[in-house]
Design a protein around this motif. Sequence first.
Motif, PDB file in Angstrom:
ATOM      1  N   LYS A  27      -1.425   6.828  -6.292  1.00  0.00           N
ATOM      2  CA  LYS A  27      -2.391   7.457  -5.355  1.00  0.00           C
ATOM      3  C   LYS A  27      -2.249   7.112  -3.890  1.00  0.00           C
ATOM      4  O   LYS A  27      -2.098   6.073  -3.676  1.00  0.00           O
ATOM      5  CB  LYS A  27      -3.759   7.393  -6.187  1.00  0.00           C
ATOM      6  CG  LYS A  27      -3.733   7.829  -7.797  1.00  0.00           C
ATOM      7  CD  LYS A  27      -5.251   7.689  -8.303  1.00  0.00           C
ATOM      8  CE  LYS A  27      -5.478   7.917  -9.611  1.00  0.00           C
ATOM      9  NZ  LYS A  27      -4.938   9.219 -10.031  1.00  0.00           N
ATOM     10  N   ASP A  28      -2.521   8.084  -3.189  1.00  0.00           N
ATOM     11  CA  ASP A  28      -2.557   7.847  -1.810  1.00  0.00           C
ATOM     12  C   ASP A  28      -3.545   6.712  -1.448  1.00  0.00           C
ATOM     13  O   ASP A  28      -4.774   6.844  -1.831  1.00  0.00           O
ATOM     14  CB  ASP A  28      -2.862   8.991  -1.037  1.00  0.00           C
ATOM     15  CG  ASP A  28      -1.714  10.048  -0.572  1.00  0.00           C
ATOM     16  OD1 ASP A  28      -1.109  10.277  -1.776  1.00  0.00           O
ATOM     17  OD2 ASP A  28      -1.555  10.562   0.448  1.00  0.00           O
ATOM     18  N   SER A  38       5.221  10.648   1.565  1.00  0.00           N
ATOM     19  CA  SER A  38       5.395   9.431   1.053  1.00  0.00           C
ATOM     20  C   SER A  38       6.144   8.336   1.925  1.00  0.00           C
ATOM     21  O   SER A  38       7.001   8.219   2.910  1.00  0.00           O
ATOM     22  CB  SER A  38       6.767   9.548  -0.120  1.00  0.00           C
ATOM     23  OG  SER A  38       7.052   8.416  -0.542  1.00  0.00           O
ATOM     24  N   SER A  39       5.376   7.385   2.003  1.00  0.00           N
ATOM     25  CA  SER A  39       5.589   5.914   2.868  1.00  0.00           C
ATOM     26  C   SER A  39       4.758   4.928   2.106  1.00  0.00           C
ATOM     27  O   SER A  39       3.598   4.980   1.449  1.00  0.00           O
ATOM     28  CB  SER A  39       5.176   6.220   4.198  1.00  0.00           C
ATOM     29  OG  SER A  39       3.681   6.598   4.286  1.00  0.00           O
ATOM     30  N   CYS A  47       0.798  -1.208   0.091  1.00  0.00           N
ATOM     31  CA  CYS A  47       0.194   0.067  -0.041  1.00  0.00           C
ATOM     32  C   CYS A  47       0.757   1.280  -0.057  1.00  0.00           C
ATOM     33  O   CYS A  47       1.577   1.415   0.871  1.00  0.00           O
ATOM     34  CB  CYS A  47      -0.810  -0.121   1.126  1.00  0.00           C
ATOM     35  SG  CYS A  47      -1.954   1.608   1.298  1.00  0.00           S
ATOM     36  N   ILE A  48       0.669   2.140  -0.923  1.00  0.00           N
ATOM     37  CA  ILE A  48       1.297   3.467  -0.988  1.00  0.00           C
ATOM     38  C   ILE A  48       0.463   4.298  -0.259  1.00  0.00           C
ATOM     39  O   ILE A  48      -0.481   4.916  -0.661  1.00  0.00           O
ATOM     40  CB  ILE A  48       1.407   4.003  -2.572  1.00  0.00           C
ATOM     41  CG1 ILE A  48       1.805   2.933  -3.380  1.00  0.00           C
ATOM     42  CG2 ILE A  48       2.296   5.195  -2.540  1.00  0.00           C
ATOM     43  CD1 ILE A  48       3.344   2.390  -3.216  1.00  0.00           C
ATOM     44  N   LEU A  49       0.991   4.327   1.225  1.00  0.00           N
ATOM     45  CA  LEU A  49       0.118   5.407   2.127  1.00  0.00           C
ATOM     46  C   LEU A  49       0.181   6.620   1.737  1.00  0.00           C
ATOM     47  O   LEU A  49      -0.887   7.369   1.974  1.00  0.00           O
ATOM     48  CB  LEU A  49       0.845   5.031   3.377  1.00  0.00           C
ATOM     49  CG  LEU A  49       0.717   3.624   4.276  1.00  0.00           C
ATOM     50  CD1 LEU A  49       1.358   3.688   5.378  1.00  0.00           C
ATOM     51  CD2 LEU A  49      -0.887   3.087   4.404  1.00  0.00           C
ATOM     52  N   GLY A  50       1.366   7.361   1.250  1.00  0.00           N
ATOM     53  CA  GLY A  50       1.368   8.725   1.096  1.00  0.00           C
ATOM     54  C   GLY A  50       2.403   8.761  -0.342  1.00  0.00           C
ATOM     55  O   GLY A  50       3.157   8.031  -0.489  1.00  0.00           O
TER      56      GLY A  50
END
Length: 307
Positions: free
Chosen positions: A292-293, A22-23, A6-9
Motif C-alpha cells: 500500500k502507498d 511505483s517508487s 518505505c513503498i512510496l507508490g
Amino acid sequence: MMIDICILGTCGMMPLPGRWLSSTLVRCDSSLTLFDCGEGTQIPWKSLGWGFRQLGAICLSHMHADHVAGLPGILFMVAHAGRTEPLHIYGPTGTTYITDGLRRVAPEMPYPVIIHELKGHEHFALPGGLQASCAPANHGIHCLAYRAELPRRPAFQAARAQELGLPVQLWSRLQHGETVEYQGQTIKPAQVLGPPRRGISFAYITDTRPTQQLAMLARDVDLLICESMYDDPEDLPLAKSNAHMLAEESAGLALSAGAHELILTHFSPKIHDTRQAEKAARAVFAKTRAAKDGMVVSLDYSNEQEA
C-alpha cells in the motif's frame, strides 16, 4: 543496525488518485537511497517525514517515464533541504542522456550529480553501508534489477580476548578487523571473532518477465519487492507482450529465489483492489503482501543470529 523501507507508490504507468507511481525509499544508518522516481515522487515522500537532505543515491530500473519523470522534483527538494554532498544516480545504459534532458529544468544544483551507467552484474556501494549489485531484467529495453545487503560482522568473543590477556581498550580495534600488537604478540581478528554471520538484504525487481538470473539475484533475500502488473491469469498474453508479470509469476520468482518475504507493487491502473493479486500470489508463495502507498517495512538481524 536495520534497514527501513518505505513503498512510496505502488502504481505502474500513471499516477492515480490515492496511488502514486511505483517508487521505494530506503533508509539505513540515517542515509537514504531511492529506487525509481516517477512523477510526483516527492509528494508521498514529503508526507513520510524522512527528510530529503540525506538522499545519497538514486537507483533507476529503466528509462520509461513512470520510473524517471520525477527526477527534477526530487533534485529540487534535495537542494532546498541544503545538501551539498554529491548525489549518485545509478541506472542502465541511457541514464546519462535521460537525466541530462530532465535536468534542463534543474540545471544548477548546490551539489554534484554523478551518474553511473551499469550493464548488469556490477557491485557498488550505497549510502549507509549497503552493498549493492544488479542484474539485467527482461523488459525489451535496458532495465536493471537491484539487490542491497547490509553485512554483519562476526560476534566478538570476549572470553577468548580475556584468555589472551588483551586489555579492553584493544577489543574495538579487533572487532573492526584490525590486527593489533600486544606484549610482543600479533593478535589477528580471527582469534577473537566468531563464525561469519548472515547480514540482511532485499531485492527490487520491476518491469520484467521472470528469469532465472533474477531468481539468482534475489537468492535468500529477507525481502523481495517485486512488480505485480497483472492479477488475472487471463492477462498472461498481455504480460508477455508488455514484458511484465502476473502476481502468481512474481510469487514463483520469490519461491525460486528462496526469498523470506514478498511484497507486490507496480500494479496496473486497471487493478483497483490489490487483494486479488495478493490472493493469487499467496497460492504460490504464502508469505506475500500487496503493498500500500506509504507502507513501511523494517528489516533487522534475525533473533537466531544473536548468539
